[in-house]
Design an enzyme around this catalytic site. Structure first.
Site, PDB file in Angstrom:
ATOM      1  N   HIS A  69       0.828  -1.203   0.000  1.00 35.34           N
ATOM      2  CA  HIS A  69       0.000   0.000   0.000  1.00 35.34           C
ATOM      3  C   HIS A  69       0.860   1.249   0.000  1.00 35.34           C
ATOM      4  CE1 HIS A  69      -3.229  -2.517   2.253  1.00 35.34           C
ATOM      5  NE2 HIS A  69      -3.684  -2.297   1.025  1.00 35.34           N
ATOM      6  N   CYS A 121      -3.072   0.325  10.046  1.00 34.09           N
ATOM      7  CA  CYS A 121      -3.972  -0.708   9.520  1.00 34.09           C
ATOM      8  C   CYS A 121      -5.046  -1.132  10.515  1.00 34.09           C
ATOM      9  CB  CYS A 121      -3.192  -1.969   9.156  1.00 34.09           C
ATOM     10  SG  CYS A 121      -1.985  -1.766   7.859  1.00 34.09           S
TER      11      CYS A 121
END
Length: 286
Positions: free
Chosen positions: A174, A275
């Site tokens: 990411h 996250c």
């Protein structure tokens, strides 16, 4: 960092956090970019409980903790299934098909907070929240294996008050695998060639000039900045025993309350600090 108070003045303000308990299935079934050491579940649980404890007890946030679901081994990584800015929540369509049912409990949790819910239903769109960097002024969206152009377009349609720019992500899972916001105008960025190239792209795309905090380790560049009224500037960052050289860089932020957090186990399955929570700033209802 999407989810915190919108606009530069309110950046980092936060009242609520949504987190999720770890399923034991993550040890063997969670997605991972490369084979590696097995997750020590007991240690992962301890680290996660400390993380949640900091949000709840040390920082005074109202924490909604969703139960684990053994059929969803990646469900602890709640950031990927929702992007929250001000009073609007975009329920994403994660890039990994195995993760798409994770959105259901997140949607219910955000509905319980009376947020405006927008669902990404276009089957051509994918978006992971880990690819979304909100700076308080604009959004940067990483185009990765998990997030595509259509996903970025739907995010732009959802948050029309903010500019949205896309950044190619090649060598990481990411965008926020190597960067995050470390303060109201401060981008924490890793030292790898890929991270520095992405930062250059962001600087070229933006009309605003950001300060940068370069750390030696890409994984350590993922940190959580909060602006808590009773605490001031707060930064959750990776622990010195994990990344000693990067921790020394964070220790130069004299205006921040620094809180080291270990993430040794979830990092084995590509997890980072951002996250594991969706951060929300609820304005008091009159």
């Amino acid at each position: 960092m999407a989810g915190l108070g919108g606009g530069p003045a309110a950046f980092g303000r936060c009242t609520h956090a949504v987190v999720r308990a770890l399923p034991e299935s993550l040890c063997r079934q969670a997605l991972r970019r490369a084979a590696g050491p097995e997750v020590d579940f007991a240690r992962a649980e301890r680290e996660h409980q400390l993380y949640v404890g900091v949000l709840r007890s040390k920082l005074g946030l109202q924490v909604l903790e969703l139960p684990a679901d053994e059929s969803l081994p990646d469900c602890v990584f709640v950031e990927d299934v929702a992007v929250v800015c001000e009073e609007t929540a975009l329920i994403t369509r994660p890039g990994a098909a195995s993760r798409r049912k994770e959105v259901e409990s997140m949607k219910r949790a955000l509905e319980s907070l009376n947020l405006n819910i927008v669902e990404m239903v276009d089957e051509n769109a994918t978006l992971d929240g880990g690819d979304v960097l909100f700076t308080g002024r604009e959004f940067f969206v990483g185009l990765s294996r998990r997030t595509n152009q259509r996903g970025a377009e739907i995010l732009a349609d959802t948050f029309k008050d903010y500019a949205v720019s896309t950044v190619p992500v090649h060598d990481s899972l990411h965008l926020k695998s190597f960067c995050s916001m470390a303060g109201p105008n401060l981008i924490a960025i890793g030292s790898s060639e890929a991270a520095q190239k992405a930062l250059k792209t962001m600087q070229q795309m933006s009309d605003h000039r950001y300060d940068k905090l370069t750390v030696p380790n890409d994984a350590a560049a993922n940190c959580i900045y909060l602006n808590i009224p009773s605490k001031g500037h707060v930064l959750l960052h990776r622990a010195p025993e994990e990344y000693p050289e990067s921790a020394k860089v964070f220790e130069k932020l004299k205006d921040h309350m620094l809180i080291p957090i270990a993430n040794t186990e979830l990092e084995k399955i590509d997890g980072a600090l951002t996250c594991c929570s969706v951060l929300i700033n609820k304005t008091p209802e009159l």
